[in-house]
Design a protein around this motif. Structure first.
Motif, PDB file in Angstrom:
ATOM      1  N   MET A 172     -10.849 -24.559  76.099  1.00 18.89           N
ATOM      2  CA  MET A 172     -10.565 -25.964  76.343  1.00 18.89           C
ATOM      3  C   MET A 172     -11.547 -26.840  75.576  1.00 18.89           C
ATOM      4  O   MET A 172     -11.150 -27.847  74.992  1.00 18.89           O
ATOM      5  N   SER A 173     -12.795 -26.433  75.550  1.00 21.50           N
ATOM      6  CA  SER A 173     -13.808 -27.212  74.847  1.00 21.50           C
ATOM      7  C   SER A 173     -13.521 -27.257  73.346  1.00 21.50           C
ATOM      8  O   SER A 173     -13.619 -28.318  72.719  1.00 21.50           O
ATOM      9  N   ASP A 174     -13.156 -26.127  72.785  1.00 15.65           N
ATOM     10  CA  ASP A 174     -12.823 -26.068  71.352  1.00 15.65           C
ATOM     11  C   ASP A 174     -11.612 -26.939  71.039  1.00 15.65           C
ATOM     12  O   ASP A 174     -11.581 -27.632  70.017  1.00 15.65           O
ATOM     13  N   LEU A 175     -10.631 -26.887  71.920  1.00 13.16           N
ATOM     14  CA  LEU A 175      -9.428 -27.698  71.734  1.00 13.16           C
ATOM     15  C   LEU A 175      -9.770 -29.186  71.773  1.00 13.16           C
ATOM     16  O   LEU A 175      -9.310 -29.960  70.927  1.00 13.16           O
ATOM     17  N   ALA A 176     -10.573 -29.594  72.713  1.00 13.76           N
ATOM     18  CA  ALA A 176     -10.967 -31.001  72.832  1.00 13.76           C
ATOM     19  C   ALA A 176     -11.713 -31.464  71.581  1.00 13.76           C
ATOM     20  O   ALA A 176     -11.476 -32.565  71.073  1.00 13.76           O
ATOM     21  N   GLU A 177     -12.590 -30.616  71.062  1.00 16.74           N
ATOM     22  CA  GLU A 177     -13.322 -30.979  69.849  1.00 16.74           C
ATOM     23  C   GLU A 177     -12.383 -31.131  68.655  1.00 16.74           C
ATOM     24  O   GLU A 177     -12.503 -32.066  67.873  1.00 16.74           O
ATOM     25  N   GLN A 178     -11.447 -30.200  68.509  1.00 11.27           N
ATOM     26  CA  GLN A 178     -10.527 -30.253  67.379  1.00 11.27           C
ATOM     27  C   GLN A 178      -9.620 -31.477  67.462  1.00 11.27           C
ATOM     28  O   GLN A 178      -9.423 -32.181  66.475  1.00 11.27           O
ATOM     29  N   VAL A 179      -9.083 -31.775  68.630  1.00  9.80           N
ATOM     30  CA  VAL A 179      -8.217 -32.949  68.799  1.00  9.80           C
ATOM     31  C   VAL A 179      -9.015 -34.232  68.552  1.00  9.80           C
ATOM     32  O   VAL A 179      -8.527 -35.159  67.907  1.00  9.80           O
ATOM     33  N   ALA A 180     -10.240 -34.285  69.033  1.00  6.48           N
ATOM     34  CA  ALA A 180     -11.087 -35.464  68.801  1.00  6.48           C
ATOM     35  C   ALA A 180     -11.341 -35.648  67.307  1.00  6.48           C
ATOM     36  O   ALA A 180     -11.332 -36.781  66.800  1.00  6.48           O
ATOM     37  N   ALA A 181     -11.562 -34.564  66.601  1.00  8.35           N
ATOM     38  CA  ALA A 181     -11.774 -34.648  65.151  1.00  8.35           C
ATOM     39  C   ALA A 181     -10.519 -35.168  64.458  1.00  8.35           C
ATOM     40  O   ALA A 181     -10.601 -36.016  63.568  1.00  8.35           O
ATOM     41  N   TRP A 182      -9.342 -34.673  64.854  1.00  7.77           N
ATOM     42  CA  TRP A 182      -8.079 -35.165  64.270  1.00  7.77           C
ATOM     43  C   TRP A 182      -7.902 -36.649  64.557  1.00  7.77           C
ATOM     44  O   TRP A 182      -7.556 -37.414  63.675  1.00  7.77           O
ATOM     45  N   GLU A 183      -8.118 -37.038  65.802  1.00  7.59           N
ATOM     46  CA  GLU A 183      -7.904 -38.433  66.187  1.00  7.59           C
ATOM     47  C   GLU A 183      -8.853 -39.381  65.469  1.00  7.59           C
ATOM     48  O   GLU A 183      -8.501 -40.524  65.201  1.00  7.59           O
ATOM     49  N   ASN A 184     -10.054 -38.929  65.158  1.00  2.00           N
ATOM     50  CA  ASN A 184     -11.050 -39.774  64.512  1.00  2.00           C
ATOM     51  C   ASN A 184     -11.159 -39.513  63.009  1.00  2.00           C
ATOM     52  O   ASN A 184     -12.039 -40.051  62.346  1.00  2.00           O
ATOM     53  N   ASP A 185     -10.249 -38.667  62.508  1.00  2.00           N
ATOM     54  CA  ASP A 185     -10.176 -38.359  61.085  1.00  2.00           C
ATOM     55  C   ASP A 185     -11.547 -37.962  60.531  1.00  2.00           C
ATOM     56  O   ASP A 185     -12.042 -38.534  59.571  1.00  2.00           O
ATOM     57  N   THR A 186     -12.131 -36.971  61.195  1.00  2.00           N
ATOM     58  CA  THR A 186     -13.466 -36.513  60.802  1.00  2.00           C
ATOM     59  C   THR A 186     -13.570 -35.014  61.060  1.00  2.00           C
ATOM     60  O   THR A 186     -12.650 -34.402  61.614  1.00  2.00           O
ATOM     61  N   ALA A 187     -14.682 -34.446  60.685  1.00  2.00           N
ATOM     62  CA  ALA A 187     -14.928 -33.027  60.931  1.00  2.00           C
ATOM     63  C   ALA A 187     -15.355 -32.824  62.385  1.00  2.00           C
ATOM     64  O   ALA A 187     -15.877 -33.738  63.029  1.00  2.00           O
ATOM     65  N   VAL A 188     -15.155 -31.604  62.873  1.00  2.00           N
ATOM     66  CA  VAL A 188     -15.503 -31.295  64.263  1.00  2.00           C
ATOM     67  C   VAL A 188     -16.986 -31.545  64.526  1.00  2.00           C
ATOM     68  O   VAL A 188     -17.349 -32.102  65.564  1.00  2.00           O
ATOM     69  N   ASP A 189     -17.842 -31.172  63.583  1.00  2.00           N
ATOM     70  CA  ASP A 189     -19.275 -31.338  63.809  1.00  2.00           C
ATOM     71  C   ASP A 189     -19.745 -32.790  63.690  1.00  2.00           C
ATOM     72  O   ASP A 189     -20.898 -33.088  63.964  1.00  2.00           O
TER      73      ASP A 189
ATOM     74  N   ILE B 175     -18.044 -35.414  65.319  1.00  2.00           N
ATOM     75  CA  ILE B 175     -17.571 -36.235  66.438  1.00  2.00           C
ATOM     76  C   ILE B 175     -18.717 -36.509  67.409  1.00  2.00           C
ATOM     77  O   ILE B 175     -19.639 -35.712  67.546  1.00  2.00           O
ATOM     78  N   SER B 176     -18.625 -37.638  68.075  1.00  2.00           N
ATOM     79  CA  SER B 176     -19.660 -38.001  69.046  1.00  2.00           C
ATOM     80  C   SER B 176     -19.323 -37.396  70.409  1.00  2.00           C
ATOM     81  O   SER B 176     -18.189 -36.981  70.661  1.00  2.00           O
ATOM     82  N   ALA B 177     -20.290 -37.396  71.275  1.00  2.00           N
ATOM     83  CA  ALA B 177     -20.084 -36.881  72.633  1.00  2.00           C
ATOM     84  C   ALA B 177     -19.053 -37.732  73.367  1.00  2.00           C
ATOM     85  O   ALA B 177     -18.240 -37.206  74.133  1.00  2.00           O
ATOM     86  N   ALA B 178     -19.062 -39.042  73.128  1.00  2.00           N
ATOM     87  CA  ALA B 178     -18.105 -39.935  73.794  1.00  2.00           C
ATOM     88  C   ALA B 178     -16.677 -39.650  73.330  1.00  2.00           C
ATOM     89  O   ALA B 178     -15.743 -39.648  74.143  1.00  2.00           O
ATOM     90  N   GLU B 179     -16.498 -39.406  72.030  1.00  2.76           N
ATOM     91  CA  GLU B 179     -15.163 -39.098  71.501  1.00  2.76           C
ATOM     92  C   GLU B 179     -14.656 -37.790  72.087  1.00  2.76           C
ATOM     93  O   GLU B 179     -13.499 -37.686  72.498  1.00  2.76           O
ATOM     94  N   ARG B 180     -15.531 -36.787  72.137  1.00  5.99           N
ATOM     95  CA  ARG B 180     -15.154 -35.490  72.686  1.00  5.99           C
ATOM     96  C   ARG B 180     -14.809 -35.606  74.171  1.00  5.99           C
ATOM     97  O   ARG B 180     -13.816 -35.066  74.631  1.00  5.99           O
ATOM     98  N   LYS B 181     -15.618 -36.344  74.914  1.00  5.74           N
ATOM     99  CA  LYS B 181     -15.404 -36.484  76.354  1.00  5.74           C
ATOM    100  C   LYS B 181     -14.092 -37.202  76.660  1.00  5.74           C
ATOM    101  O   LYS B 181     -13.368 -36.824  77.584  1.00  5.74           O
TER     102      LYS B 181
END
Length: 146
Positions: free
Chosen positions: A1-18, A20-26
């Motif tokens: 679930m954590s990996d999925l949240a990071e990947q979706v946050a990266a897609w939504e913010n058009d950036t790399a997984v590493d 993304i901010s903690a707020a975007e991931r949360k």
């Protein structure tokens, strides 16, 4: 679930997984946890164990693949086709005004009908293409780690 949240946050913010901010991931994690994953689980698309935070595609997920596949056609967009047709029509009108063949011999009404018919044919082709297109033509985002 954590990996999925990071990947979706990266897609939504058009950036790399590493990146993304903690707020975007949360924000994404919360939406997945509270809403999206339970609904997908109820629909039988994923197998979601909320207590353990494990998400897996179910076998029924294959049934929605045709709806998720992207149209990978690499052709000219319809807006460019209309723009090109407008340009050709403008050149034809200018050529007619200056008596340049083959448009110089056309009456104004004939030229107007020709341009309108050309736009109508392109609009019909656009409509047929839109009805037959399985998707919007957007490319699916790449999953990091694949």
């Amino acid at each position: 679930m954590s990996d999925l949240a990071e990947q979706v946050a990266a897609w939504e913010n058009d950036t790399a997984v590493d990146a993304i901010s903690a707020a975007e991931r949360k924000r994404v994690y919360t939406a997945l946890y509270q809403s999206h994953l339970p609904k997908l689980d109820d629909a039988g698309i994923v197998d979601y164990n909320q207590n353990r935070g494990i998400v897996e595609l179910s076998t029924a997920a294959e049934q929605i693949d045709p709806y998720l596949e992207m149209d990978a056609r690499d052709d000219i967009t319809w807006c460019k086709r209309y723009l090109a047709l407008a340009g050709v029509g403008s050149v034809a009108v200018a050529a007619s005004s200056f008596g340049i063949p083959p448009f110089g011999g056309l009456a104004d009404l004939s030229l107007a009908v020709l341009v309108v018919v050309a736009f109508a044919l392109v609009a019909i082709a656009h409509t047929v293409d839109a009805r037959n297109a399985p998707t919007t033509g957007e490319q699916s985002p790449a999953i990091e780690g694949e």
